[in-house]
Design an enzyme around this catalytic site. Structure first.
Site, PDB file in Angstrom:
ATOM      1  N   GLY A 277       1.097  -1.166   0.450  1.00  0.00           N
ATOM      2  CA  GLY A 277       0.258   0.095  -0.147  1.00  0.00           C
ATOM      3  C   GLY A 277       0.810   0.774   0.111  1.00  0.00           C
ATOM      4  N   CYS A 346      -9.717  21.511  17.866  1.00  0.00           N
ATOM      5  CA  CYS A 346     -10.314  21.700  19.350  1.00  0.00           C
ATOM      6  C   CYS A 346      -9.554  19.881  19.676  1.00  0.00           C
ATOM      7  CB  CYS A 346     -10.651  22.310  19.611  1.00  0.00           C
ATOM      8  SG  CYS A 346     -10.683  22.294  22.142  1.00  0.00           S
TER       9      CYS A 346
HETATM   10  C1  LIG Z   1      -3.181  -1.677   4.874  1.00  0.00           C
HETATM   11  C2  LIG Z   1      -3.363  -3.711   4.407  1.00  0.00           C
HETATM   12  C3  LIG Z   1      -2.329  -3.559   3.733  1.00  0.00           C
HETATM   13  C4  LIG Z   1      -1.435  -2.281   2.887  1.00  0.00           C
HETATM   14  O1  LIG Z   1      -0.728  -2.368   4.109  1.00  0.00           O
HETATM   15  P1  LIG Z   1       0.935  -1.227   4.291  1.00  0.00           P
HETATM   16  O2  LIG Z   1       1.286  -1.657   4.922  1.00  0.00           O
HETATM   17  O3  LIG Z   1       0.080  -0.048   3.689  1.00  0.00           O
HETATM   18  O4  LIG Z   1       1.580  -1.630   2.609  1.00  0.00           O
HETATM   19  C5  LIG Z   1      -2.729  -4.944   2.799  1.00  0.00           C
HETATM   20  N1  LIG Z   1      -2.698  -5.745   3.007  1.00  0.00           N
HETATM   21  C6  LIG Z   1      -4.513  -6.064   3.882  1.00  0.00           C
HETATM   22  C7  LIG Z   1      -4.749  -6.633   3.671  1.00  0.00           C
HETATM   23  C8  LIG Z   1      -4.381  -4.553   4.568  1.00  0.00           C
HETATM   24  O5  LIG Z   1      -5.040  -4.480   5.372  1.00  0.00           O
END
Ligand SMILES: *Cc1c(COP(=O)(O)O)cnc(C)c1O
Length: 419
Positions: A277, A346
């Site tokens: 991600g 806040c």
């Molecule tokens: C959030 C998530 C990812 C990606 O995580 P990163 O730290 O952004 O690489 C991959 N697989 C699943 C199932 C996730 O929930």
């Protein structure tokens, strides 16, 4: 550095962003402003795909769902991992072919399953990942009998903060020891195509042991499942590929991670899949914000800026550090001082932390680094504050990806008052 690394460096630092360009964008679109460079997303994807040539790469869409990001990755041939019905809908709308889309259902609300089952009917090839036996029952109740992947809880956790160490949290996935039994039952009602685990978000160069352990457990499980005569297509070992949030953090050695992954997985009759991600989008984005107030207090200086926890929630939620750079003209000549940068909400959690900055002045433009991942996605309208605009750079051209919200957008969902 190799020639490839010069063309596609493993990290884009906050200092590498052209100040003049960012100042121009702030003038044109106002602040706070999310800026995302789609060309950098492409580079990050290619580096990941090159490091894992034998694997399938699924982008975890929850890091950034801006349409140009989804389109860029679709164009590169990436798969996409979705966390909700909303992401699923938007990813298919952006043109990602259903065969490359996975929906990972975490305690899915009925509404999400309704949409997922319907979309899977309309787009064959979609894969639904279930993390509990009764999620499979709930899919069967909806007449779903298509492609299913089982999310397993590997019992190992990684993560830069306990709130993102999901590998050992019982919320995620079927307990490792029950996986075979659940898979056997699932095979009667569905097309079982894969195994999945995600350990959280903390694969770093320093310690790959948790990652190795997760992958090795998944390799063992894949072999056991194979021996029982179940043909699976892929073993997905999740995301969590780290990015350097601090200027002196080293970039992840992706080749070393890939090597460790292959070694730990061992021989399996299935394709490896990974789900980055943040790695694909974090350093492709910055948030631009302006200094509104500079206040001397007994313990130092508080710098109030337009962006806060409603713009970039990670510091408030995870104590995450995001580097800040002053883009004020002539800032180089000012003495640096340590300041606390705070948002306009806040709440005492509404801070962007301690930073060394060229002596800040009201009106200075600041850039907050590594904001391409989990920035806009975690934004909220708390304090009735409309969400900022989002601009995407592609081939040097800037275009608006999301306009700035207005107060009318905030109230648009309320019924009209009766006269
Ligand atoms: C959030 C998530 C990812 C990606 O995580 P990163 O730290 O952004 O690489 C991959 N697989 C699943 C199932 C996730 O929930």
């Amino acid at each position: 550095m190799s020639a490839a690394q010069v063309r596609n460096p493993p990290v884009r630092r906050l200092a590498d962003w052209p100040a003049e360009r960012l100042r121009g964008l702030a003038d044109e679109y106002g602040t706070p402003l999310y800026v995302l460079d789609a060309d950098r997303v492409r580079e990050n994807y290619r580096r990941m795909a090159d490091a894992f040539p034998e694997a399938e790469v699924y982008y975890a869409a929850k890091a950034n769902t801006t349409r140009p990001v989804l389109r860029t990755l679709a164009d590169e041939g990436a798969g996409v991992e979705c966390a909700s019905a909303g992401e699923l809908t938007r990813v298919l709308d952006a043109g990602v072919p259903a065969e490359r889309v996975h929906y990972t259902a975490v305690n899915p609300p009925a509404r999400d399953l309704d949409v997922a089952a319907r979309l899977a009917d309309e787009h064959s090839g979609l894969t639904i990942t279930a993390g509990a036996a009764d999620t499979l029952d709930r899919l069967a109740e909806r007449g779903y009998s298509g492609r299913v992947c089982l999310r397993v809880n590997p019992g190992v956790g990684a993560g830069h903060h306990e709130k993102v160490a999901t590998g050992a949290d019982a919320k995620f996935g079927v307990p490792y020891d029950r996986a075979v039994e659940v898979l056997d039952a699932a095979a009667e009602d569905f097309e079982v195509v894969g195994l999945h685990a995600h350990a959280g978000s903390g694969i770093s160069g320093e310690d790959l042991s948790a990652h190795r352990e997760l992958v090795s457990r998944m390799g063992d499980l894949a072999r056991e499942v194979g021996e029982r005569g179940l043909d699976i297509e892929f073993v997905d070992v999740g995301g969590g590929f780290g990015v350097p949030y601090r200027p002196d953090d080293d970039p992840l050695d992706l080749d070393a991670v890939a090597e460790a992954t292959r070694e730990a997985l061992g021989e399996v009759e299935a394709t490896l899949a990974v789900e980055p991600g943040r790695y694909l989008v974090a350093d492709a984005g910055v948030v631009l914000t302006e200094v509104n107030t500079v206040k001397e207090v007994p313990k130092g200086v508080v710098v109030g800026v337009g962006a806060g926890m409603t713009t970039l929630a990670r510091p408030a939620i995870y104590d995450a550090h995001h580097q800040i750079r002053s883009l004020a003209s002539g800032a180089e000549t000012r003495p640096e001082r340590e300041v606390v940068v705070s948002g306009p909400v806040c709440e005492s959690a509404d801070t962007l932390g301690d930073h060394w900055l060229p002596d800040p002045e009201r009106g200075d433009l600041l850039a907050i680094g590594n904001s391409g991942a989990y920035g806009y996605e975690m934004a909220s309208q708390y304090n009735s504050r409309p969400r900022p605009a989002s601009v995407v750079l592609e081939g040097g051209t800037a275009s608006l990806a999301r306009r700035r919200e207005t107060i009318a957008d905030v109230t648009a969902v309320e019924p009209e008052d009766e006269a």
